[in-house]
Design a protein around this motif. Structure first.
Motif, PDB file in Angstrom:
ATOM      1  N   ILE A  10      -3.026   2.155 -11.957  1.00  0.00           N
ATOM      2  CA  ILE A  10      -3.235   3.476 -11.358  1.00  0.00           C
ATOM      3  C   ILE A  10      -4.349   3.419 -10.316  1.00  0.00           C
ATOM      4  O   ILE A  10      -4.221   3.968  -9.214  1.00  0.00           O
ATOM      5  N   MET A  11      -5.444   2.739 -10.638  1.00  0.00           N
ATOM      6  CA  MET A  11      -6.558   2.633  -9.675  1.00  0.00           C
ATOM      7  C   MET A  11      -6.146   1.838  -8.435  1.00  0.00           C
ATOM      8  O   MET A  11      -6.470   2.227  -7.311  1.00  0.00           O
ATOM      9  N   LEU A  12      -5.426   0.734  -8.617  1.00  0.00           N
ATOM     10  CA  LEU A  12      -4.988  -0.067  -7.482  1.00  0.00           C
ATOM     11  C   LEU A  12      -4.033   0.731  -6.597  1.00  0.00           C
ATOM     12  O   LEU A  12      -4.126   0.688  -5.362  1.00  0.00           O
ATOM     13  N   GLY A  13      -3.126   1.476  -7.214  1.00  0.00           N
ATOM     14  CA  GLY A  13      -2.214   2.312  -6.436  1.00  0.00           C
ATOM     15  C   GLY A  13      -2.930   3.414  -5.676  1.00  0.00           C
ATOM     16  O   GLY A  13      -2.589   3.719  -4.528  1.00  0.00           O
ATOM     17  N   ALA A  14      -3.953   4.008  -6.303  1.00  0.00           N
ATOM     18  CA  ALA A  14      -4.719   5.054  -5.611  1.00  0.00           C
ATOM     19  C   ALA A  14      -5.480   4.468  -4.428  1.00  0.00           C
ATOM     20  O   ALA A  14      -5.567   5.100  -3.362  1.00  0.00           O
ATOM     21  N   ILE A  15      -6.013   3.275  -4.590  1.00  0.00           N
ATOM     22  CA  ILE A  15      -6.722   2.638  -3.470  1.00  0.00           C
ATOM     23  C   ILE A  15      -5.754   2.360  -2.328  1.00  0.00           C
ATOM     24  O   ILE A  15      -6.063   2.630  -1.157  1.00  0.00           O
ATOM     25  N   LEU A  16      -4.580   1.820  -2.650  1.00  0.00           N
ATOM     26  CA  LEU A  16      -3.612   1.542  -1.586  1.00  0.00           C
ATOM     27  C   LEU A  16      -3.089   2.822  -0.934  1.00  0.00           C
ATOM     28  O   LEU A  16      -2.799   2.833   0.258  1.00  0.00           O
ATOM     29  N   THR A  17      -2.967   3.887  -1.686  1.00  0.00           N
ATOM     30  CA  THR A  17      -2.423   5.126  -1.125  1.00  0.00           C
ATOM     31  C   THR A  17      -3.434   5.844  -0.238  1.00  0.00           C
ATOM     32  O   THR A  17      -3.100   6.276   0.869  1.00  0.00           O
ATOM     33  N   TRP A  18      -4.669   5.980  -0.710  1.00  0.00           N
ATOM     34  CA  TRP A  18      -5.614   6.830   0.020  1.00  0.00           C
ATOM     35  C   TRP A  18      -6.734   6.097   0.748  1.00  0.00           C
ATOM     36  O   TRP A  18      -7.361   6.680   1.616  1.00  0.00           O
ATOM     37  N   ALA A  19      -7.001   4.851   0.446  1.00  0.00           N
ATOM     38  CA  ALA A  19      -8.157   4.198   1.061  1.00  0.00           C
ATOM     39  C   ALA A  19      -7.784   3.127   2.084  1.00  0.00           C
ATOM     40  O   ALA A  19      -8.597   2.782   2.926  1.00  0.00           O
ATOM     41  N   VAL A  20      -6.589   2.600   2.033  1.00  0.00           N
ATOM     42  CA  VAL A  20      -6.196   1.522   2.954  1.00  0.00           C
ATOM     43  C   VAL A  20      -5.496   2.137   4.156  1.00  0.00           C
ATOM     44  O   VAL A  20      -4.606   2.960   4.010  1.00  0.00           O
ATOM     45  N   GLU A  21      -5.903   1.685   5.354  1.00  0.00           N
ATOM     46  CA  GLU A  21      -5.353   2.274   6.572  1.00  0.00           C
ATOM     47  C   GLU A  21      -4.802   1.234   7.531  1.00  0.00           C
ATOM     48  O   GLU A  21      -4.995   1.340   8.728  1.00  0.00           O
ATOM     49  N   PHE A  22      -4.119   0.225   7.037  1.00  0.00           N
ATOM     50  CA  PHE A  22      -3.485  -0.715   7.958  1.00  0.00           C
ATOM     51  C   PHE A  22      -1.988  -0.732   7.720  1.00  0.00           C
ATOM     52  O   PHE A  22      -1.505  -0.312   6.676  1.00  0.00           O
ATOM     53  N   VAL A  31       3.668   3.971   0.093  1.00  0.00           N
ATOM     54  CA  VAL A  31       4.759   3.978  -0.880  1.00  0.00           C
ATOM     55  C   VAL A  31       4.488   2.954  -1.978  1.00  0.00           C
ATOM     56  O   VAL A  31       4.722   3.220  -3.169  1.00  0.00           O
ATOM     57  N   VAL A  32       3.976   1.789  -1.617  1.00  0.00           N
ATOM     58  CA  VAL A  32       3.629   0.771  -2.612  1.00  0.00           C
ATOM     59  C   VAL A  32       2.554   1.316  -3.555  1.00  0.00           C
ATOM     60  O   VAL A  32       2.622   1.111  -4.774  1.00  0.00           O
ATOM     61  N   GLY A  33       1.577   2.031  -3.019  1.00  0.00           N
ATOM     62  CA  GLY A  33       0.533   2.626  -3.852  1.00  0.00           C
ATOM     63  C   GLY A  33       1.076   3.650  -4.834  1.00  0.00           C
ATOM     64  O   GLY A  33       0.689   3.678  -6.006  1.00  0.00           O
ATOM     65  N   VAL A  34       1.993   4.486  -4.359  1.00  0.00           N
ATOM     66  CA  VAL A  34       2.589   5.496  -5.245  1.00  0.00           C
ATOM     67  C   VAL A  34       3.418   4.824  -6.337  1.00  0.00           C
ATOM     68  O   VAL A  34       3.377   5.224  -7.504  1.00  0.00           O
ATOM     69  N   ILE A  35       4.153   3.781  -5.986  1.00  0.00           N
ATOM     70  CA  ILE A  35       4.950   3.057  -6.982  1.00  0.00           C
ATOM     71  C   ILE A  35       4.036   2.421  -8.029  1.00  0.00           C
ATOM     72  O   ILE A  35       4.323   2.467  -9.234  1.00  0.00           O
ATOM     73  N   LEU A  36       2.921   1.841  -7.603  1.00  0.00           N
ATOM     74  CA  LEU A  36       1.982   1.264  -8.557  1.00  0.00           C
ATOM     75  C   LEU A  36       1.368   2.330  -9.459  1.00  0.00           C
ATOM     76  O   LEU A  36       1.182   2.102 -10.657  1.00  0.00           O
TER      77      LEU A  36
END
Length: 86
Positions: A10-22, A31-36
């Motif tokens: 859940i934490m890894l998905g939240a980081i990919l969804t809201w904190a990563v911008e590339f 989408v990968v973050g939401v799936i995680l």
């Protein structure tokens, strides 16, 4: 999957969804973050369910001991996790 594994996903998905911008060609990081996060939530719920079932499965055993002198009955309840009597 354990509860800790679900929380980590859940934490890894939240980081990919809201904190990563590339951007990666052909891959949407959001989408990968939401799936995680959804996979972590499913794993978390499964871990909590598994713990609750395991706790219900341990039933105490009841032993009735009759004392011939006093004509009394002694009831003893023990769980499988209790230390053995010496």
């Amino acid at each position: 999957m354990t509860i800790a594994g679900g929380i980590i996903l859940i934490m890894l998905g939240a980081i990919l969804t809201w904190a990563v911008e590339f951007d990666i060609a052909g891959l949407d990081i959001n989408v990968v973050g939401v799936i995680l996060m959804l996979g972590g939530l499913a794993g978390l719920l499964f871990g909590i369910y598994r713990i609750s079932v395991a706790r219900r499965a341990v039933a105490p055993t009841t032993t009735i001991i009759e004392d011939p002198v006093t004509q009394r009955r002694v009831y003893e309840e023990r769980r499988p996790t209790d230390p053995p009597l010496v």
